[in-house]
Structures are given as structure tokens and as C-alpha cells.
Design a protein around this motif. Structure first.
Motif, PDB file in Angstrom:
ATOM      1  N   LEU A 164     -24.619  98.827  35.831  1.00  0.00           N
ATOM      2  CA  LEU A 164     -23.670  99.040  34.636  1.00  0.00           C
ATOM      3  C   LEU A 164     -22.601 100.109  35.035  1.00  0.00           C
ATOM      4  O   LEU A 164     -21.502  99.736  34.342  1.00  0.00           O
ATOM      5  CB  LEU A 164     -24.516 100.068  33.430  1.00  0.00           C
ATOM      6  N   ALA A 165     -22.393 101.067  35.776  1.00  0.00           N
ATOM      7  CA  ALA A 165     -21.468 101.710  36.080  1.00  0.00           C
ATOM      8  C   ALA A 165     -20.412 100.809  36.893  1.00  0.00           C
ATOM      9  O   ALA A 165     -19.091 101.070  36.680  1.00  0.00           O
ATOM     10  CB  ALA A 165     -21.901 102.818  37.017  1.00  0.00           C
ATOM     11  N   SER A 166     -20.999  99.900  37.727  1.00  0.00           N
ATOM     12  CA  SER A 166     -20.117  99.139  38.751  1.00  0.00           C
ATOM     13  C   SER A 166     -19.238  98.224  37.793  1.00  0.00           C
ATOM     14  O   SER A 166     -17.921  97.895  37.879  1.00  0.00           O
ATOM     15  CB  SER A 166     -20.810  98.404  39.408  1.00  0.00           C
ATOM     16  N   TYR A 167     -20.052  97.793  36.587  1.00  0.00           N
ATOM     17  CA  TYR A 167     -19.153  96.898  35.554  1.00  0.00           C
ATOM     18  C   TYR A 167     -18.097  97.457  34.764  1.00  0.00           C
ATOM     19  O   TYR A 167     -17.167  96.959  34.531  1.00  0.00           O
ATOM     20  CB  TYR A 167     -20.205  96.079  34.570  1.00  0.00           C
ATOM     21  N   GLN A 168     -18.539  98.710  34.371  1.00  0.00           N
ATOM     22  CA  GLN A 168     -17.818  99.651  33.726  1.00  0.00           C
ATOM     23  C   GLN A 168     -16.316  99.867  34.377  1.00  0.00           C
ATOM     24  O   GLN A 168     -15.267  99.689  34.058  1.00  0.00           O
ATOM     25  CB  GLN A 168     -18.240 100.901  33.185  1.00  0.00           C
ATOM     26  N   LYS A 169     -16.553 100.175  35.770  1.00  0.00           N
ATOM     27  CA  LYS A 169     -15.350 100.376  36.599  1.00  0.00           C
ATOM     28  C   LYS A 169     -14.295  99.204  36.814  1.00  0.00           C
ATOM     29  O   LYS A 169     -13.237  99.332  36.723  1.00  0.00           O
ATOM     30  CB  LYS A 169     -15.830 100.932  37.924  1.00  0.00           C
ATOM     31  N   ALA A 170     -15.076  98.165  36.986  1.00  0.00           N
ATOM     32  CA  ALA A 170     -14.475  96.627  37.029  1.00  0.00           C
ATOM     33  C   ALA A 170     -13.178  96.260  35.883  1.00  0.00           C
ATOM     34  O   ALA A 170     -12.437  96.052  35.747  1.00  0.00           O
ATOM     35  CB  ALA A 170     -15.258  95.526  37.365  1.00  0.00           C
TER      36      ALA A 170
END
Length: 639
Positions: A159-165
Motif C-alpha cells: 500500500l505504501a509503495s502504491y501511495q508513493k507512486a
């Protein structure tokens, strides 16, 4: 009886303590992969944290709002850990991290079996979120599959990686995570991703709480003030379906892809007099996309709807007015709507996602309201409950969606509750109602049951199940009942595809006898027994019809409902109506119907002609499957 919680084992304690140590390091590095700290032999670090604390720790470590992480997990698994067992579409743990193999995709007659491009299909990154989580966390794939703490952390990292993307950074505002949640669905279509995110944020707004199958108490407090940034969906590279009319509730993401014309028949139900009175739940035995592709090919089968696992998105393939060839029984096809659910024929699959349950429930409620379909288990059935249309076909009827479909939970989502557990006197009617999480049944899987080829010898596994085993006497050592079509003159088995020795949740039967902790019911022309201490596996039923033989001769049982040959107009070829040779309703036995009898009928698509007979037939819950009897052969009394 509830089994001991495997998450309390000493090995799990050591692993969980090590994971908690890593939290501090992850908080410093901003979520980058950190090697796991080594543990000394025999280390038994305390305390053991709860599942709720696991969500808190993972949310803090990766700067994900806790309510978002909890709501995503609820929509994926309802927070159940499943002890390392994967879902029907290859997802693991409370965060449903997927790791699908070509072998998982190989099984089933309605899916990808025989395709030469399985390796390419299985390489889709959307099917391997577990491997992506392993890279983000530094945890092994095995840890992410089997350890709930690791699995939750893997989901938080994704989730964090998707948010940062999408936004360049994490955010403390839960509403700012809409695109990340939509991306977590792995849907390539705008409608599916958006519907999943809407479902997650609806959970955030209304809150949730439950005790999991492992006995963990998890709670998500309601946050009615959250304002999801739905406009973020534009930042994702998603396909939009063409504007085609679909028959779905507004709460379900629905697109239309037409099935091949040969896989059904154009009709005008119910305006032409053909009633729609049942909904059949299926399992595709393939991926969502593979099932759709298969139904587009001429010369096979099709369902009205195909339901995706990860996000509950739906593709409608046949208009409800038309017949789809989905049930293996033309009479059933005439009067039903079929819903296929994404799932692989993979050894060990034991659960369906919550997103799939909830989206299917919304679709079923919409269809039931539109066509006045009774919300009971005589009309909301599995493919395994469909009658065999003639004697030679009964033994080969399908058994999906299988023992892992939680019928009690699904019917609860429809607003149908079995009530308090218990059992009435002989002659009363009971609903089969084991508690899915506690109902651990042993099932055997043999090479012929596993089309992936991974099973080389018969193995037994114990798993939560939607059925009770039926025996010939009130004893755990008595033989299992053998269905006359599957095991003529012999005992039944605990094979996963042996539907003949089981009664499924929601089915209703008449009590035939009681002996201590054992209850007997009339089933398939026999008196069968199941363990039922203090009525824990049943609930008293009301408002039904009890069907008995009108005279001394046994009553013929049918798998179809066609008019008599003499009732067909000249020039139309009558369908064959013959009793099922292995089944009868003997005098003195009693079975359950939930609605009045219906007139026999048949359909001729070339001319649009509907032939309606003068005789009426009751649909009864006869064994694991429904069956039909002529109303003139039986007596019906209020149950």
C-alpha cells in the motif's frame, strides 16, 4: 469444537518477536527492506502481540493510516489468517498476497486447461503481489505465506509503495489513499478498481468488528468523517469499459462482454412465461480473464455473470432474459441465473475473499428482488446442489463451489439468518447450520481430483467446511452414507468430490430420529445420521412444506420438469421426462419444499415457443442436491 490457535506456538512467538524488533528499524529507514534479526536457539521472547497490534505495528512502520490497512484486509479476508492456506485464486493471509503458479491455472473444464500460454498468463505481476511484498520488506515468501504478522507487514508495504507512486509520499489523511487502495485490487479496469476502493472506504466509514477463526478480536472504529479522494483514480493507468447496458446494482462494478451465441439461447424470460426462480453459484476453476475468454468461444458453456476474486468486479456475459448453459441441466438453465466465481483448482485452496462474498451478495439481492426469487437454499444454490437431469448423468454432476464456500456467511450477507442453534423433535424440520470456522472436516484429495497434477498420492487435510458428514448409524465409526448414484451398495468416502455423503449449510431436512449427540434426517431415501451435540450443527426451521408420499408405493423422483409428450404441439419434439432410477421417496419418509409446486414447461428457441404442461412439480431438498416430485404423488403439510 474450536482447535488450539496455531499462532500461539513457540516458533511463532519467536518469529513475531523478531518482526517487532524490525519495526523500529523500518520506521527509521522509511520502509526500506531490512534484514531480519537472528534469534538464539530456544528464544521465547514475549509478549505475543494480538492481530490488532500487528495491524497497528505495520501501519506505523510503513506510515499507512491504520483504518485503511484494516479496511483493506477486511475486504480481502475478513481478517482471517487461514494458517498458510491459500484462497481459491492463490492469495495468502489476511492481506491476500497472491502467488499464482501455472499449475494452479491448469485445472478445470471452464478455464485455462490445455492452454499453451499458461506460463505467460501466470507471470502477470498482478498475480504475484506476495513476491513484490517480499522485495519491499526483506521477508521470505514462506514467511509472507504462513506468518500473519509478516503478511500484514507485506500488505502495508505494498500500500505504501502504491501511495508513493501516485502522490510521491505517504499521508496521514486516510482519504488521500484512494488511488493506493484502488491499485491494491490489482484490477486493470477503472470500474473494478474504483468499486473495490469504494467498498474499502465504506468499511472505514461504518467500521467493523469480529472474532476471527483463530479467536482474535479485531475492531475497526467507524470514521464517518473520512473523505476519499476519488479523483485520484484518474492517476492510474486503467481501462474503461464501453458504455454497454448491464444488469447489476450500482454498488457493483459491472461490464458486459458477450458470450458466444452457441453457449446459451435467446429468450424473453420472464415476459414469455418462463419463470426465473433460482440463482446458481459456481467456481470457474480458472482465472477471471481465462473464464471470460472461454465463455467467448463457441461450442461450450457460459454463465450470466463472472465474478473477480480480488475486488468483486463483475463481467456480465449473458442477458438475464436469455438462457445460459451453466448448470448441466436444461430445466435448471431455463429457470436460473448462473454466477461464476474466479478460483483455481489448486490443491489446498480453502477460502474465498470477502470482496467476492459482498459483491456477490449485492448482485444476488438485486436479482432476487427483480425476479422475486426466494432467498433460501432451495433457490440460492451451488452447482453441487443442482439435480442430475437423468439417471446416467447424476454421478458426473459438478460439485463446485466446494466445501470452502461459507454458505452461512453468504446467506447472512443476504439478510437470511438461521437463528439459534438447536434441534426439534422427530418430524420437525431443521436447517443444517455448522459454524464454518469451527467446523473442521477431514477431506481427502486424490490424483484424479487434482487436475494440476501436483497430487501424486491420496492425502487428507483438515479444513473449515460448509457441510456435515452423514453416516449410516449414530457413531463416528459407522460407514459414511454412500449415494446410490456414486457408490451403489457401498459406503461413501471423504473424497473432496464425494457430495453424496454430506449435507451442506442452509439445506433443510426432516428429523427422523435422535440418539444422544446424534441426529438423523431423511436423506436420499434413507435415514442418515450426523453428529449434533446440543444441536450445534442445526437450527429449527419454520414456514416450509413437508412432503410425504400420498400412498404406499414409493414416489418417483425426477431431475427435470418437462410436460408429458402428449402436451407438446404438433411439430415440436418432446423432451424426455423419466424418473431417476436410483432414487425414490419411500412411504413414511418426509422431505422439505419451500414454495408451491410449479407447472412443467419446455422452451423452443427457434420459434420462441414455450410449452406449459398441466401437471405441477414440487422441488424438494432430497439429498445434497434438489430433486422434483409430481404434486399429485405427494401430500404437503406445513412444517
Amino acid at each position: 469444537m474450536r482447535t488450539s490457535n496455531p499462532r500461539r506456538a513457540d516458533a511463532s512467538k519467536r518469529r513475531r518477536a523478531a518482526l517487532l524488533t524490525a519495526v523500529a528499524a523500518l520506521a527509521v529507514t522509511g520502509g526500506a527492506a531490512v534484514p531480519m534479526p537472528a534469534l538464539a536457539a530456544g528464544d521465547t521472547a514475549e509478549p505475543v502481540t494480538s492481530l490488532q497490534q500487528d495491524f497497528t505495528a505495520a501501519a506505523d512502520a510503513y506510515h499507512v493510516p491504520q483504518q485503511v490497512l484494516l479496511a483493506v484486509a477486511y475486504q480481502e479476508s475478513a481478517w482471517d489468517t487461514h494458517a498458510g492456506k491459500h484462497s481459491t485464486d492463490g492469495g495468502y493471509g489476511p492481506m491476500h498476497l497472491t502467488d499464482v503458479t501455472p499449475a494452479m491455472m491448469a485445472g478445470g473444464d471452464a478455464g485455462a486447461a490445455g492452454r499453451a500460454d499458461l506460463t505467460k498468463l501466470a507471470a502477470d505481476p498482478a498475480l504475484h503481489t506476495l513476491q513484490a511484498a517480499a522485495k519491499l520488506t526483506g521477508l521470505s515468501a514462506e514467511e509472507l505465506r504462513t506468518d500473519p504478522t509478516a503478511n500484514i507487514r507485506g500488505g502495508a508495504a505494498l500500500l505504501a509503495s502504491y501511495q508513493k507512486a501516485v502522490t510521491g509520499s505517504t499521508s496521514a489523511d486516510p482519504g488521500n489513499w484512494y488511488a493506493a487502495v484502488a491499485r491494491y485490487s490489482q484490477s486493470s479496469r477503472r470500474q473494478g478498481a474504483g468499486a473495490f476502493a469504494d467498498r474499502v472506504f465504506a468499511t472505514v466509514k461504518k467500521g467493523a468488528g469480529r472474532t476471527t477463526a483463530d479467536g482474535e478480536h479485531v475492531r475497526l472504529a467507524a470514521d464517518s468523517d473520512v473523505d476519499p479522494a476519488t479523483g485520484q483514480l484518474n492517476a492510474l493507468d486503467l481501462k474503461s469499459a464501453a458504455a454497454t447496458d448491464t444488469e447489476c446494482p450500482t454498488t457493483v462494478a459491472c461490464t458486459f462482454v458477450p458470450a458466444a451465441a452457441s453457449n446459451g439461447q435467446v429468450s424473453n424470460r420472464p415476459a414469455n412465461g418462463i419463470r426465473i426462480d433460482s440463482i446458481v453459484i459456481h467456481d470457474t476453476e480458472s482465472s477471471y480473464d481465462a473464464a471470460i475468454t472461454t465463455f467467448e468461444k463457441a461450442g461450450g458453456s457460459a454463465a450470466h455473470y463472472v465474478m473477480r476474486s480480488s475486488d468483486g468486479a463483475v463481467t456480465q456475459m449473458v442477458p438475464t432474459k436469455d438462457l445460459a448453459f451453466h448448470a448441466g441441466n436444461y430445466s435448471t438453465n431455463m429457470h436460473s441465473i448462473g454466477i461464476e466465481h474466479e478460483g483455481y483448482a489448486a490443491h489446498g485452496a480453502t477460502w474465498y475473499t470477502e470482496a467476492q462474498y459482498e459483491a456477490t451478495a449485492e448482485l444476488v439481492k438485486y436479482l432476487a428482488d427483480r425476479f422475486d426469487i426466494p432467498l433460501d437454499r432451495q433457490h440460492i444454490i451451488g452447482h453441487d446442489n443442482v439435480a442430475g437431469p437423468k439417471s446416467s448423468l447424476v454421478s458426473g454432476m459438478h460439485w463446485d463451489p466446494g466445501p470452502s464456500w461459507d454458505w452461512n456467511h453468504f446467506m447472512n450477507l443476504l439478510g437470511v439468518h438461521t437463528g439459534r442453534h438447536g434441534v426439534g423433535p422427530v418430524g420437525s424440520v431443521v436447517t443444517i447450520a455448522p459454524r464454518f470456522e469451527d467446523n473442521l472436516q477431514t477431506v481427502q484429495i486424490c490424483p484424479s481430483d487434482d487436475p494440476t497434477g501436483a497430487t501424486t498420492a491420496c492425502t487428507e487435510t483438515q479444513q473449515p467446511s460448509d457441510f456435515v458428514y452423514l453416516r449410516t448409524a449414530p457413531s463416528d465409526t459407522a460407514p459414511l452414507f454412500g449415494d446410490q448414484a456414486l457408490h451403489p451398495g457401498a459406503a461413501g468416502t471423504d473424497r473432496i468430490n464425494d457430495w453424496g455423503s454430506t449435507a451442506a449449510a442452509g439445506q433443510q431436512f426432516v428429523v427422523a430420529d435422535q440418539d444422544g449427540d446424534w441426529t438423523a434426517v431423511w436423506y436420499s431415501g434413507s435415514k442418515v445420521w450426523f453428529s449434533n451435540p446440543h444441536g450445534c450443527n442445526t437450527a429449527p426451521a419454520h414456514g416450509v412444506k413437508v412432503i410425504t408420499a400420498a400412498g404406499d408405493p414409493p414416489v418417483a423422483v425426477y431431475g427435470s420438469s418437462y410436460p408429458d409428450a402428449a402436451e407438446y404441439p404438433a411439430g415440436l419434439s418432446p423432451s424426455t421426462q423419466a424418473p431417476l432410477s436410483m432414487y425414490t421417496v419411500p412411504a413414511g419418509q418426509a422431505y422439505v419444499a419451500t414454495v408451491a409446486p410449479s407447472l412443467t414447461d419446455d422452451f423452443f428457441p427457434s420459434s420462441g415457443t414455450v410449452v406449459t404442461g398441466a401437471k405441477a412439480m414440487y422441488t424438494i431438498q432430497y439429498n445434497h442436491r434438489v430433486a422434483l416430485v409430481y404434486s399429485s404423488d405427494v401430500t404437503a403439510t406445513d412444517g
